[in-house]
Design an enzyme around this catalytic site. Structure first.
Site, short mmCIF file in Angstrom:
data_model
loop_
_atom_site.label_atom_id
_atom_site.label_comp_id
_atom_site.label_asym_id
_atom_site.label_seq_id
_atom_site.Cartn_x
_atom_site.Cartn_y
_atom_site.Cartn_z
N LYS A 58 -91.95 -9.15 -35.62
CA LYS A 58 -93.15 -8.81 -36.39
C LYS A 58 -94.40 -8.91 -35.51
O LYS A 58 -95.25 -8.02 -35.52
CB LYS A 58 -93.27 -9.74 -37.60
CG LYS A 58 -92.22 -9.52 -38.67
CD LYS A 58 -92.33 -10.58 -39.75
CE LYS A 58 -91.22 -10.48 -40.78
NZ LYS A 58 -91.33 -11.54 -41.80
N ALA A 73 -94.46 -14.31 -38.58
CA ALA A 73 -93.80 -15.47 -39.20
C ALA A 73 -92.63 -15.00 -40.04
O ALA A 73 -92.62 -13.90 -40.57
CB ALA A 73 -94.81 -16.23 -40.07
N ASP A 74 -91.64 -15.87 -40.13
CA ASP A 74 -90.51 -15.60 -41.03
C ASP A 74 -89.88 -16.92 -41.44
O ASP A 74 -90.05 -17.94 -40.77
CB ASP A 74 -89.46 -14.71 -40.37
CG ASP A 74 -88.55 -14.07 -41.40
OD1 ASP A 74 -88.99 -13.08 -42.03
OD2 ASP A 74 -87.44 -14.57 -41.63
N GLN A 75 -89.18 -16.86 -42.55
CA GLN A 75 -88.51 -18.05 -43.08
C GLN A 75 -87.13 -17.65 -43.59
O GLN A 75 -86.97 -16.61 -44.23
CB GLN A 75 -89.32 -18.64 -44.23
CG GLN A 75 -88.74 -19.92 -44.82
CD GLN A 75 -89.59 -20.41 -45.98
OE1 GLN A 75 -89.62 -19.79 -47.03
NE2 GLN A 75 -90.28 -21.51 -45.78
#
Length: 197
Positions: A58, A73-75
């Site tokens: 991203k 960001a990612d989760q």
């Protein structure tokens, strides 16, 4: 002062930055997250590595076309080493919460900051969350109260909302659970001159 761009349309991540008083612009990264997950799972990657890879992709996607610092960001949700995606509807959310009930899962939250198409800073934080053994009646009431808000996170809960009532124990950084490990990111932004020291 360098431009700061959040490569995400996530309302939760925007709320974290807004709450901290960070000025930024949001941009959609245009990354096919499902394709990345399929590719990485086929290669044997686990949920934490997938969160890191998605955050990086991203950040790089937006940084390739925009100047300044770009936050990706990612989760991911990890239950016994298995990756779970966001629920598609409230019925699926109910099934997810029933699966998590009385068990411990992990949330892996990754942030990568890129500049000029290259990563310049990264972090990965993991929170460990244990859901209490709530009743079916509580689950029904919770979903009725949350409605489509339950579909906004991989765990079908908002810790900053009624989702707090789902848990018996939480270990980890609050901001990471919301999807944006914040304190290290703020330190980095101060060091870069984006925020006042």
């Amino acid at each position: 002062m360098p431009a700061l761009i959040l490569a995400s349309k996530s309302t939760a991540r925007r709320a974290v930055l807004d709450g901290a008083g960070v000025a930024y612009e949001a941009a959609s990264p245009g990354v096919d997250e499902d394709a990345v997950k399929v590719e990485m799972l086929a290669a044997g990657a686990g949920p934490a590595a997938i969160a890191e890879a998605l955050a990086e992709r991203k950040a790089l996607a937006v940084s390739a076309v925009r100047p300044g610092l770009v936050i990706g960001a990612d989760q991911t949700l990890d239950l016994d080493g298995r990756l779970y995606d966001k629920a598609e509807d409230l019925a699926a959310a109910g099934e997810r919460l029933a699966l998590l009930r009385g068990r411990t899962h992990r949330l892996h939250s990754a942030v990568v900051v890129a500049r000029d198409g290259a990563p310049v800073w990264r972090t990965l934080e993991t929170a460990v969350l244990t859901m209490r053994d709530f009743s079916d009646e509580f689950l029904d009431d919770y979903l009725a109260t949350e409605g489509t808000h339950a579909l906004g996170s991989v765990g079908c809960y908002r810790l900053e909302g009624p989702g707090a009532q789902l848990f018996s124990r939480i270990e980890g950084d609050y901001f990471s659970i919301l999807g944006l490990p914040l304190l290290g990111l703020l330190d980095f932004l101060r060091n870069e001159g984006v925020l006042a020291a």
